[in-house]
Design an enzyme around this catalytic site. Sequence first.
Site, PDB file in Angstrom:
ATOM      1  N   ASP A   1      11.413   2.550   0.993  1.00  0.00           N
ATOM      2  CA  ASP A   1      10.118   2.214   0.409  1.00  0.00           C
ATOM      3  C   ASP A   1      10.331   1.005  -0.484  1.00  0.00           C
ATOM      4  O   ASP A   1      10.884   1.132  -1.566  1.00  0.00           O
ATOM      5  CB  ASP A   1       9.566   3.399  -0.404  1.00  0.00           C
TER       6      ASP A   1
ATOM      7  N   HIS B   1       0.481  -2.852  -4.944  1.00  0.00           N
ATOM      8  CA  HIS B   1      -0.830  -2.223  -5.131  1.00  0.00           C
ATOM      9  C   HIS B   1      -1.907  -3.213  -5.561  1.00  0.00           C
ATOM     10  O   HIS B   1      -2.881  -2.853  -6.232  1.00  0.00           O
ATOM     11  CB  HIS B   1      -0.762  -1.081  -6.148  1.00  0.00           C
TER      12      HIS B   1
ATOM     13  N   GLU C   1       0.940   8.120   1.622  1.00  0.00           N
ATOM     14  CA  GLU C   1       1.929   8.288   0.531  1.00  0.00           C
ATOM     15  C   GLU C   1       1.336   7.871  -0.803  1.00  0.00           C
ATOM     16  O   GLU C   1       1.582   8.505  -1.828  1.00  0.00           O
ATOM     17  CB  GLU C   1       3.182   7.438   0.831  1.00  0.00           C
ATOM     18  N   GLU C   2       0.518   6.831  -0.773  1.00  0.00           N
ATOM     19  CA  GLU C   2       0.028   6.248  -2.021  1.00  0.00           C
ATOM     20  C   GLU C   2      -0.885   7.193  -2.804  1.00  0.00           C
ATOM     21  O   GLU C   2      -1.146   6.974  -3.980  1.00  0.00           O
ATOM     22  CB  GLU C   2      -0.722   4.940  -1.717  1.00  0.00           C
TER      23      GLU C   2
ATOM     24  N   ASP D   1       5.242  -3.326  -0.176  1.00  0.00           N
ATOM     25  CA  ASP D   1       4.971  -1.878  -0.289  1.00  0.00           C
ATOM     26  C   ASP D   1       3.929  -1.428   0.737  1.00  0.00           C
ATOM     27  O   ASP D   1       2.734  -1.359   0.427  1.00  0.00           O
ATOM     28  CB  ASP D   1       4.498  -1.582  -1.724  1.00  0.00           C
TER      29      ASP D   1
ATOM     30  N   HIS E   1       6.809   5.032   4.185  1.00  0.00           N
ATOM     31  CA  HIS E   1       5.368   5.214   4.360  1.00  0.00           C
ATOM     32  C   HIS E   1       4.727   3.969   4.964  1.00  0.00           C
ATOM     33  O   HIS E   1       5.159   2.849   4.733  1.00  0.00           O
ATOM     34  CB  HIS E   1       4.685   5.638   3.057  1.00  0.00           C
TER      35      HIS E   1
HETATM   36 ZN   LIG Z   1       5.513   2.481  -1.559  1.00  0.00          ZN
END
Ligand SMILES: [Zn+2]
Length: 448
Positions: free
Chosen positions: A328, A404, A300-301, A266, A246
Amino acid sequence: MAYKGKAVMAAAGSLVLLAAAVGIQAAVTGPDFDQGVAAKPALAAAKAAARLEGALSGVEQAPPPPEEGVVWISVGKDDLTHPSGVDIPLGAPVMSSARASVYRVTEDRLPAIAEQMHDKFHKCGGFFAHGTREEAAKDLQAPPPAAAVAFTVDQGAVVRPIVAKAQEAEIRSTIETLAAYNNRYYTADTGVQAAQWIGARWSQLAKNMPGASLRMVTHSGWKQPSVVLTVPGSEKPEEIVVLGGHLDSISGWGGGGGARAPGADDNASGIATLTEAVRLLGEAGFRPKRTLQFMGYAAEEVGLRGSADIAKQYKAAGTKVVAVIQFDMTNYPGSGEPIFLLTDNVDPSLTAHLKKLVEAYTGVPAAETRCGYGCSDHASWTRSGYPASAAFESAFDTMNHQIHTDRDTLGNAGGDARHSVAFAKLATAFAIETAKPAGAAGLAPASR
Ligand SMILES: [Zn+2]
């Protein structure tokens, strides 16, 4: 049947009633439709009746159109029953099975739900988000088994000289470029710009692969496109090998278009891994037997939305995808040097193939880990009945916990891309050994 008969009669009755009301009205007053008659509720009732009518008479009725601003998410039972999962603010499920529960939520709540899943289960995705209830309902059952494919590892003479050219500096520069965008959020302009940069970079690197073409996939419901680079197969073009990861990033509850989300690990690292494979295959002028597709998935998140959309479209079109690999998070060495292969929501025979490739071509050992329901885009392909696999940076519980947040930087993953080099070798070896070289060596090296 009894119950059904009465319902049909009732539906038909209200239909007749409405037709009468409409007819009279139209006749009397022309376009000024509902003077004196509350048409809307009657119309809604009639539509419901028509749907019921259709359902009972076995006539295929198109599912109701997606509701504006509403998504239907499915969450795995394991997470919902996990002590940490009980207080995720989802409301009451609209459908449930032993495998998952489906919730109707408004789109603006997705970042907060995503953050809860990340906070509590450290998952990257963690749930599916669908546009319709019907689509979400499919998650209540286990996905259909994938068609078995015989994978072989027999192209060492082609693979080894190519993977030997993998460069940490190239991977690091891609990570730095992507992490420099304020964020790559699925509704943000910077999220669109990052996708466009990836598309341009892949086109440029693939120009020496015959017939290579790029497609920016637009999704209904949000503006970030997915990126698909296609290198057509010369002998089995209808058989497709997908390498993906992603391209979006997220940070914090608000997520939102403004939050700083470098997403260096990420998932700039996964995109950088794929980009290095495209660079190496492009330099070698690789010509595959089967078609190769490199994919950067949007959104994707917030529920694996880009990859699920593409996998659903491929399934509906009857497209023959013979193997999918997901990258990922490849750059944080939380468990030392091994490449960790996911063992849940994947195809076991394809994962066995990956293990052989890791051991034959990457110079690091293979290990195994699990990451749970809907944890990343490979689950979208598995859900659509395609053989999928995934390679991950560490054992799940020792992964990068800065993801994140605005602290997911290259610096917080060691400041270099050394851990991702083995993943770039795996991606390149996977492309060559799964799509196979066309003709003698399938190579037309770039003329310097
Ligand atoms: Zn990810």
